[in-house]
Motif scaffolding. Structure first.
Motif: not given
Length: 213
Positions: A10-11, A20-33, A66-75
């Protein structure tokens, strides 16, 4: 412990260029691309996955201690909230606890996947923010980065962040860089990131619908 890495679910860390936002399922399609790109597969030494596998991966990452992941967004694009996360994603940043014997060692990985954002300080700020988070919230005192030998831009960036080259693996063709966080380094790191605001992800996401006309 098992809860350690869910710490960031929730950070939101908002910096100047990147958020930086947590990696959620909403980010997956773009990440997959992104990960269909052969260049990124090479730079991250990863195999292409199916979309379904990528969702699985996101779930396992979210639940992995053992992992901490953030998705990087353009502020700039994101902070107006006029743009959904997935439309202003530029990359991701990870921290892995690779040594079960030593929970103070974190391996850091940064990927600026959008070519137009490379070489503009986005990776640097995201890495500094992740390091600062690791030091403050996860008790990390040593950082390592393993980077492909041909990825000079990345090696150069880590050296600017005070990392020293400690090993070269000619088999995997990668360089290991390391930073020991002395008191002096810690002060520097916190100074570099004292503009960063920490927010809750959930509360930020709620009002988004209000903007839609």
């Amino acid at each position: 412990g098992a809860e350690a890495m869910k710490i960031n679910q929730n950070t939101v860390l908002q910096g100047q260029r990147v958020t930086l936002v947590p990696y959620t399922s909403a980010h997956v399609p773009r990440y997959h691309e992104w990960m269909q790109s052969e260049e990124l597969q090479r730079l991250t030494a990863s195999e292409p996955l199916s979309l379904e596998q990528e969702y699985e991966m996101q779930r396992s990452w979210r639940d992995d201690a053992d992992k901490c992941t953030f998705i990087v967004l353009d502020t700039e694009r994101w902070s107006g909230q006029a743009c959904a996360d997935e439309d202003c994603m530029v990359g991701d940043v990870n921290l892995f606890l690779t040594d079960t014997e030593d929970p103070t060692l974190g391996e850091i990985e940064i990927m600026i996947a959008e070519p137009s954002y490379r070489g503009r300080g986005f990776g640097k700020e995201a890495t500094l923010m992740m390091m600062s988070y690791g030091v403050r919230n996860l008790g990390i005192t040593t950082f390592e980065a393993k980077i492909g030998q041909e990825n000079e831009a990345s090696i150069c960036m880590f050296k600017k962040l005070h990392f020293k080259e400690v090993a070269v693996n000619s088999v995997f063709q990668e360089v290991t860089l390391r930073l020991d966080v002395s008191d002096q380094e810690r002060r520097w790191l916190l100074e570099q990131t004292d503009h960063v605001e920490e927010k809750g992800y959930v509360e930020l996401k709620l009002p988004a619908g209000v903007l839609e006309t």
